[in-house]
Write a protein that holds these residues in place. Structure first.
Motif, mmCIF file in Angstrom:
data_model
loop_
_atom_site.group_PDB
_atom_site.id
_atom_site.type_symbol
_atom_site.label_atom_id
_atom_site.label_comp_id
_atom_site.label_asym_id
_atom_site.label_seq_id
_atom_site.Cartn_x
_atom_site.Cartn_y
_atom_site.Cartn_z
ATOM 1 N N GLU A 39 0.822 33.634 35.539
ATOM 2 C CA GLU A 39 0.207 33.610 34.203
ATOM 3 C C GLU A 39 1.230 33.252 33.150
ATOM 4 O OE1 GLU A 39 -1.191 37.528 34.148
ATOM 5 O OE2 GLU A 39 -2.957 37.117 35.366
ATOM 6 N N GLY A 40 2.444 32.985 33.574
ATOM 7 C CA GLY A 40 3.469 32.609 32.608
ATOM 8 C C GLY A 40 4.413 33.738 32.275
ATOM 9 N N ARG A 41 4.305 34.799 32.942
ATOM 10 C CA ARG A 41 5.190 35.913 32.616
ATOM 11 C C ARG A 41 6.534 35.644 33.265
ATOM 12 N NH1 ARG A 41 1.751 41.259 33.754
ATOM 13 N NH2 ARG A 41 3.311 42.257 32.440
ATOM 14 N N GLY A 42 7.531 36.190 32.563
ATOM 15 C CA GLY A 42 8.882 35.968 33.043
ATOM 16 C C GLY A 42 9.233 34.489 32.827
ATOM 17 N N LEU A 43 9.730 33.869 33.837
ATOM 18 C CA LEU A 43 10.082 32.444 33.694
ATOM 19 C C LEU A 43 8.978 31.533 34.183
ATOM 20 C CD1 LEU A 43 13.789 32.614 34.858
ATOM 21 C CD2 LEU A 43 12.915 32.469 32.533
ATOM 22 N N GLY A 44 7.874 32.169 34.472
ATOM 23 C CA GLY A 44 6.797 31.317 34.944
ATOM 24 C C GLY A 44 7.007 30.931 36.398
ATOM 25 N N ASP A 45 6.174 30.049 36.784
ATOM 26 C CA ASP A 45 6.271 29.635 38.189
ATOM 27 C C ASP A 45 6.439 28.118 38.341
ATOM 28 O OD1 ASP A 45 2.705 29.700 38.952
ATOM 29 O OD2 ASP A 45 3.866 28.769 37.328
ATOM 30 N N LEU A 46 6.696 27.535 37.223
ATOM 31 C CA LEU A 46 6.814 26.053 37.301
ATOM 32 C C LEU A 46 7.985 25.624 38.168
ATOM 33 C CD1 LEU A 46 6.055 24.918 33.661
ATOM 34 C CD2 LEU A 46 4.657 24.592 35.685
ATOM 35 N N PHE A 47 9.058 26.429 38.137
ATOM 36 C CA PHE A 47 10.242 26.025 38.920
ATOM 37 C C PHE A 47 9.991 26.113 40.419
ATOM 38 C CE2 PHE A 47 10.855 30.422 39.702
ATOM 39 C CZ PHE A 47 10.603 31.101 38.506
ATOM 40 N N LEU A 48 8.821 26.705 40.768
ATOM 41 C CA LEU A 48 8.522 26.786 42.202
ATOM 42 C C LEU A 48 8.373 25.388 42.833
ATOM 43 C CD1 LEU A 48 6.065 29.799 42.595
ATOM 44 C CD2 LEU A 48 8.380 29.588 43.436
ATOM 45 N N GLY A 49 8.077 24.464 41.981
ATOM 46 C CA GLY A 49 7.987 23.100 42.524
ATOM 47 C C GLY A 49 9.249 22.683 43.276
ATOM 48 N N HIS A 50 10.373 23.241 42.797
ATOM 49 C CA HIS A 50 11.637 22.834 43.433
ATOM 50 C C HIS A 50 11.734 23.269 44.879
ATOM 51 C CE1 HIS A 50 13.279 21.120 39.848
ATOM 52 N NE2 HIS A 50 13.071 22.245 39.161
ATOM 53 N N VAL A 51 11.085 24.363 45.215
ATOM 54 C CA VAL A 51 11.204 24.789 46.611
ATOM 55 C C VAL A 51 10.099 24.208 47.470
ATOM 56 C CG1 VAL A 51 12.437 26.880 46.059
ATOM 57 C CG2 VAL A 51 9.968 26.922 46.154
ATOM 58 N N GLU A 52 9.278 23.387 46.901
ATOM 59 C CA GLU A 52 8.237 22.758 47.705
ATOM 60 C C GLU A 52 8.812 21.961 48.874
ATOM 61 O OE1 GLU A 52 4.845 21.833 44.403
ATOM 62 O OE2 GLU A 52 5.163 20.382 46.033
ATOM 63 N N ARG A 53 9.956 21.349 48.673
ATOM 64 C CA ARG A 53 10.522 20.495 49.721
ATOM 65 C C ARG A 53 11.309 21.274 50.756
ATOM 66 N NH1 ARG A 53 10.383 15.203 47.622
ATOM 67 N NH2 ARG A 53 10.336 15.203 45.373
ATOM 68 N N CYS A 54 11.474 22.533 50.520
ATOM 69 C CA CYS A 54 12.348 23.260 51.436
ATOM 70 C C CYS A 54 11.693 23.433 52.782
ATOM 71 C CB CYS A 54 12.677 24.639 50.856
ATOM 72 S SG CYS A 54 13.586 24.521 49.319
ATOM 73 N N ALA A 55 12.508 23.290 53.766
ATOM 74 C CA ALA A 55 11.989 23.485 55.113
ATOM 75 C C ALA A 55 11.838 24.948 55.430
ATOM 76 C CB ALA A 55 12.939 22.819 56.107
ATOM 77 N N VAL A 56 12.701 25.701 54.823
ATOM 78 C CA VAL A 56 12.705 27.144 55.109
ATOM 79 C C VAL A 56 12.739 27.915 53.803
ATOM 80 C CG1 VAL A 56 14.620 28.747 55.620
ATOM 81 C CG2 VAL A 56 13.563 27.437 57.457
ATOM 82 N N LEU A 57 11.992 28.925 53.710
ATOM 83 C CA LEU A 57 12.024 29.783 52.512
ATOM 84 C C LEU A 57 12.505 31.172 52.919
ATOM 85 C CD1 LEU A 57 8.661 28.790 50.817
ATOM 86 C CD2 LEU A 57 10.939 28.264 50.023
ATOM 87 N N LEU A 58 13.530 31.581 52.215
ATOM 88 C CA LEU A 58 14.059 32.924 52.477
ATOM 89 C C LEU A 58 13.591 33.865 51.364
ATOM 90 C CD1 LEU A 58 17.732 32.087 53.501
ATOM 91 C CD2 LEU A 58 16.059 33.271 54.902
ATOM 92 N N HIS A 59 12.907 34.833 51.743
ATOM 93 C CA HIS A 59 12.431 35.802 50.735
ATOM 94 C C HIS A 59 13.350 37.006 50.757
ATOM 95 C CE1 HIS A 59 8.690 36.515 48.230
ATOM 96 N NE2 HIS A 59 9.399 37.607 48.042
#
Lengths: 192, 940
Positions: free
Chosen positions: B875-895
């Motif tokens: 919903e835009g809280r914090g820094l939002g989620d727009l930067f998530l686009g950057h991890v779209e290309r990642c083969a692996v996501l570490l949480h």
């Protein structure tokens, strides 16, 4: 090769010329007529008549002072017939040659006939007489030693001009000229 | 066979001489044979025949010789013409001479023989004979009368008295012989005076026949002794018809004298007549002999002429054949020399000539070979020269160029040989400079020297050119060398010398100054009043510090000037670089990426020096980026390269700084070349020195790179140009130019709905068509057919495509770190990779994604650390989620999950106030980072 061809050609021509000459030579020559042998006693004698038809060239030479020599040749031959009549083996037993000189004596206008072996001389006012006397062989005796056996004996006679007695300058011309080649062929005499 | 015989005879010399001898013998024999009274008379014809045969034989041999000569002439054999000429001349000579002699001989022969015979003599003889005949004729008539009288007397006598009467008549008449004969030739009676003769001379038949014809006969009668008698024969007239016909033959003698005279005349006449008659045959014989001899002579002479001609011409023939052989290239002919005459001399000279020719040709071949060797030697030498050698002919056309010249000028001159310099000058700027220099200097004297500058991608290149005029106006030779390196080395050496001297000179006074200042502080610090001691300390500290700084500078100079020996050892280049990079991890804002780092590449370097190089370069890059206020993002990569059959390692250090100005790019690596307002300017010079000591090369390239989409922030509408319309004269309009939008690698192109991906630009150089231009129209020309040459229809064009797209740049990372803010992602990244992200104990320290390269077990991958996600981020809280686009290309996501999460939230609120201090903290970190750098440098 061409040289070969040329040589043959020329030889042929030469042969033809010779033949021509020889054919001309058969015009009129001396002839021996009726040669007969008679027996007289133990010996044999020959009678014959020889014709001497002289060519004008010879007569001209005669009239120009050239003495003309005639020869009469006799030959006794013994013949053995081998292979019948086709080929005979002949051996000559005896041969003789009689020479006669005929000259023209201008001063007396006579023809002088001289037997060179006997030096007998006869004068004739006409040449025919001289030639007739020359050609008249009467009782010519044959050598008795050869005529013992007359079984296979043959007597051959011929007569002609003695060209070697002609003067030298005339000889070459006479030898190749047909007007001088008047020698008769060999004629066989008839035995009794 | 005869031909073979002829052939054998016609060859060789012996037959000639034997035939000549035979000819002589023949001639002698013939002449002897024609003489009178000679033994050879009879053989005349034989000799003549042999002579004719010889003539024929000789004619055949000669014919063959002449035919051979003719055949050779027709075949144009060497020497045949000359032989024919000689033979013709000889034959002409022989024929003319012999014909003249022959003609005259025949003429003299005829004249000679004919001169023996005079017509007058003949007439005289004829007349003499006539006279003789006449004189005898008279006597003959007398005697005939007498004989007739005697016949008349006898005719009356009876037979018994005949012989008695005959004797009387014989004595009375003086006759030699009187005889009576019958007409048939039988003797009747006779009376002979000479007792030796028994038989009377009978009149021959011709006389008898003459008498029979009624004519009496009277005539001369030549005897055997060459005497003359007269004979008269008359008919005795018979008394009665019955009686036998008889004739009377009387021989009268003739006076001896008269007889002799008569005989003489007769003999002379006959002889003359015979001689005259023999004249013609004699002439004929002589002529024939002469002709035979003459013909034989002619034939032998002609044959001899042929033989002589052949012999004379034979050496000339050999000479002609030899000359032909020499003309056709065979120089080894040697002829057999014979004879001592001029022809022999000619042959010997010919042999000498061919010997010399052979020698000359061999010498020429040798020198040709030598020349070939020299040329190849020279070509090899020129080819391996490092200086460029170029020759230009007098028309200023390029004649030769070696490999080095093409390399130096950067242009393949060897493909452009025999081109004019003016044409070469137009090719590029460097060539223009070069060619113009040559043209200008061509007018100068023998030698010239010129220095020119050329532009190269690496920088300026200085060439020094020497020109020399070639002999015989053949042009110029230009030798040039690239002295850029030499000049630079000279500069370096000069600087090095200066540096060393200066360092040495300056260093000396520095230590006393420092010591003095410290002593001053110590000694007099206590003497100064306490409120001023701080000032004193400050001042002395300043002195000490500045002296330190100067010492530092001097040390750097010394270092630059010093050249200690390299200690080369094999190192893994990746490891070396990574070691260097670890020292830069302190500053989280500085991003370093090492790409394509293969571990297996080993280089033989001095490790310390290499580290120094890397430090200097990285420092430069960092400072350049900071000065331009652009993010420090340095990418290092290395890869092997093969150049000129040597293995090189190329290391790229790329930053995104402002670039390098053109004016200093040439002197970038020289001492004191700097754009910084602080620093010694020696950094890059030292780098270059070290690299060059290793035998390498270093250069700077200003590279344009895109890593942001900032270009599209300010211009958002892009229009491609329109195409051109069709024109008259059947011209088609030009297509409009394409428009290219350049985007960085990692950009995603989305359609208007921001969802559909049109293209994903993940590789450098990738192109994708976004909007096609409109279809061009077709003019009536397009619709032309064979039947319709000028149609009247056309198609208008169609509108192009208008499109709206979205560009989204995504960083490329292999693994992405996700998690709540302050979960420790950056810490994790910092711990595992060489990235130094900002780490703090408040959340959302990471504002932009960080990339770090992690190396594990020889494998590397990029990890992206992204800002924290909180609930309601969508919903835009914090820094939002727009930067998530950057991890779209990642083969692996570490949480990443923080084990102490509740506290983290509380912590965040507490530190919210401190966000304002973040900037100060950053600055501080930067300063401390710098200090750390300084101290690190000192430690070196």
């Amino acid at each position: 090769m061409p040289v070969c061809r040329d040589a043959k050609h020329y030889l042929r021509l030469f042969a033809l010329l010779l033949l021509g000459f020889s054919s001309l030579a058969h015009a009129t020559i001396f002839s021996v007529n009726n040669p007969r042998v008679h027996q007289i006693g133990n010996g044999y004698v020959l009678n014959a008549q020889i014709d001497y038809p002289l060519t004008p060239r010879v007569i001209e030479a005669l009239h120009n002072g050239v003495p003309i020599t005639f020869f009469q040749e006799l030959k006794l031959v013994e013949s053995f017939p081998i292979l019948g009549r086709f080929w005979q083996w002949e051996t000559k037993l005896w041969q003789t040659r009689l020479h006669y000189e005929l000259r023209y004596h201008a001063l007396s206008e006579q023809y002088v006939l001289k037997a060179l072996e006997t030096d007998d001389q006869q004068n004739f006012p006409h040449i025919e007489g001289a030639l007739q006397a020359l050609g008249n062989i009467q009782d010519l005796s044959l050598p008795p030693e050869y005529t013992q056996e007359t079984a296979d004996l043959l007597l051959l006679i011929r007569s002609g001009l003695d060209l070697s007695a002609l003067p030298t300058p005339m000889r070459p011309g006479a030898m190749i000229s047909s007007k001088w080649q008047l020698t008769s062929p060999w004629v066989r005499a008839v035995w009794p | 066979m005869a031909l073979a015989f002829i052939k054998r005879l016609s060859s060789g010399t012996a037959p000639y001489f034997s035939l000549a001898l035979l000819l002589l013998a023949m001639a002698w024999l013939l002449s002897a044979a024609t003489q009178d009274s000679s033994k050879l008379n009879d053989l005349f014809l034989v000799i003549f025949g042999i002579g004719l045969l010889c003539l024929l034989l000789l004619a055949a041999i000669l014919a063959r010789s002449l035919y051979r000569l003719y055949r050779d002439f027709k075949r144009h054999e060497a020497g045949s013409r000359l032989t024919v000429r000689l033979v013709s001349l000889f034959v002409l000579l022989i024929l003319v001479a012999t014909t003249i002699v022959y003609g005259f001989s025949i003429h003299f022969l005829h004249r000679g023989i004919n001169s023996w015979f005079d017509v007058k003599i003949e007439q005289a003889l004829n007349d003499s004979l006539e006279l003789s005949r006449t004189s005898f004729g008279i006597r003959m008539r007398t005697l005939l009368r007498q004989t007739r009288m005697m016949a008349g007397v006898l005719s009356e006598l009876p037979d018994s008295e005949l012989s008695h009467s005959l004797r009387d008549l014989n004595n009375l008449s003086g006759a030699l012989e009187v005889s009576i004969w019958g007409m048939d030739g039988t003797p009747v009676a006779s009376s002979i005076e000479t007792p030796t003769i028994m038989v009377p001379d009978r009149p021959n038949d011709s006389i008898i026949s003459q008498l029979l014809q009624g004519e009496d006969y009277i005539g001369l009668d030549p005897t055997e002794n060459d005497d003359l008698r007269l004979r008269a024969t008359v008919r005795i007239p018979r008394q009665s018809v019955l009686a036998e016909e008889r004739m009377l033959n009387v021989l009268f003698p003739i006076n001896d004298r008269l007889s002799d005279l008569g005989e003489t005349v007769q003999a002379a006449y006959t002889d003359y007549k015979e001689l005259s008659y023999l004249r013609k045959p004699l002439i004929t014989v002589f002529t024939l002999s002469l002709s035979l001899i003459v013909f034989l002579t002619i034939l032998v002479s002609i044959w001899f002429a042929v033989w002589i001609s052949r012999r004379i011409v034979e050496p000339l023939q050999d000479l002609a054949e030899g000359t032909q052989a020499v003309a056709s290239g065979n120089y080894n002919m040697q002829l057999t020399a014979s004879g001592h005459d001029e022809i022999g001399f000619l042959v010997r000279s010919f042999n000498q000539m061919t010997q010399r020719l052979t020698q000359a040709r061999n010498a020429s071949q040798r020198s040709h070979r030598l020349l070939g060797q020299q040329t190849s030697y020279l070509t090899t030498v020129l080819g391996s020269l490092s200086s460029g050698v170029v020759t230009v002919d007098k028309r200023l056309y390029l004649h030769t160029a070696n490999n080095a010249s093409s390399k130096i000028l950067g242009f393949n001159l060897q493909q452009r040989l025999e081109s004019p310099l003016s044409k070469l000058a137009g090719l590029n700027r460097n060539m223009q400079t070069f060619c113009q220099m040559i043209e200008n200097c061509a007018g100068r004297g023998l030698n010239w020297e010129q220095q020119i500058e050329m532009q190269k991608s690496k920088g300026n290149q200085t060439l020094i050119c020497h020109g020399t005029r070639l002999p015989n106006e053949a042009g110029w030779v230009v030798v040039f060398e690239d002295i850029t390196a030499l000049l630079q080395a000279q500069r370096h050496a000069a600087w090095g010398e200066v540096a060393r001297r200066l360092a040495h000179e300056i260093k000396n006074p520095l230590t006393p100054i420092q010591l003095s200042a410290e002593r001053l502080q110590r000694k007099y610090g206590s003497l100064v009043p306490s409120d001023q001691s701080e000032g004193l300390n400050k001042l002395t500290d300043t002195i000490v510090q500045q002296v330190e700084a100067m010492k530092e500078m001097v040390n750097e100079f010394s270092e630059y000037a010093r050249t200690p020996a390299l200690q080369l050892q094999w190192h893994s280049i990746g490891q070396l670089i990574r070691e260097v990079l670890t020292m830069y991890q302190s500053n989280p804002n500085h991003q370093f990426a090492l790409l394509n780092s293969r571990e297996d590449i080993q280089v033989r370097v001095d490790a310390n020096r290499f580290r120094q190089v890397m430090h200097n370069l990285l420092k430069n890059a960092i400072e350049a980026c900071e000065d331009a206020d652009s993010p420090v993002d340095i990418v290092i990569s290395y890869h092997p390269l093969e150049n000129q059959q040597r293995q090189w390692l190329e290391i790229h250090i790329r930053d995104h700084g402002p670039g390098i100005p053109d004016d200093i790019i040439d002197t970038l690596f020289e001492p004191y070349a700097t754009t910084k307002h602080k620093g010694t300017g020696l950094g890059l010079a030292i780098v270059k020195k070290i690299i060059e000591e290793h035998g390498g090369d270093v250069w700077a390239e200003a590279v344009e790179g895109l890593n942001t989409l900032i270009d599209f922030r300010y211009q958002q509408h892009f229009f491609a140009k329109n195409g051109q319309g069709g024109m008259g004269q059947q011209r088609t309009g030009k297509d409009g130019d394409d428009i290219v939008l350049r985007v960085p690698v990692g950009t995603e192109i989305l359609d208007e709905d921001q969802e559909t991906v049109i293209a994903d630009m993940t590789e450098v150089g990738q192109r994708v068509l976004l909007a096609r231009g409109g279809n061009g129209g077709f003019g009536n020309l397009h619709f032309k057919t064979a039947t319709n040459q000028a149609p009247r229809r056309a198609n208008p064009g169609q509108e192009g495509v208008e499109r709206t797209i979205w560009l989204r740049l995504k960083l490329i990372a292999d693994a992405g770190l996700l998690g709540l803010p302050n979960a420790g992602k950056s810490t994790f990244l910092a711990a595992t990779s060489n990235a130094r992200p900002k780490i703090a104990d408040y959340p959302f320290t990471t504002l932009v994604p960080n990339l770090g390269v992690v190396g594990v077990d020889g494998a590397e991958f990029v990890v992206a650390d992204i800002p924290g996600l909180i609930a309601g981020a969508h919903e835009g809280r914090g820094l939002g989620d727009l930067f998530l686009g950057h991890v779209e290309r990642c083969a692996v996501l570490l949480h990443l999950v923080d084990g102490t999460a509740e506290q983290a939230f509380a912590e965040r609120r507490r530190r919210k106030g401190r966000t304002g201090g973040q900037a100060a903290q950053r600055r501080q970190e930067t300063a401390s980072g710098q200090n750390r750098n300084v101290s690190r440098r000192r430690a070196h």
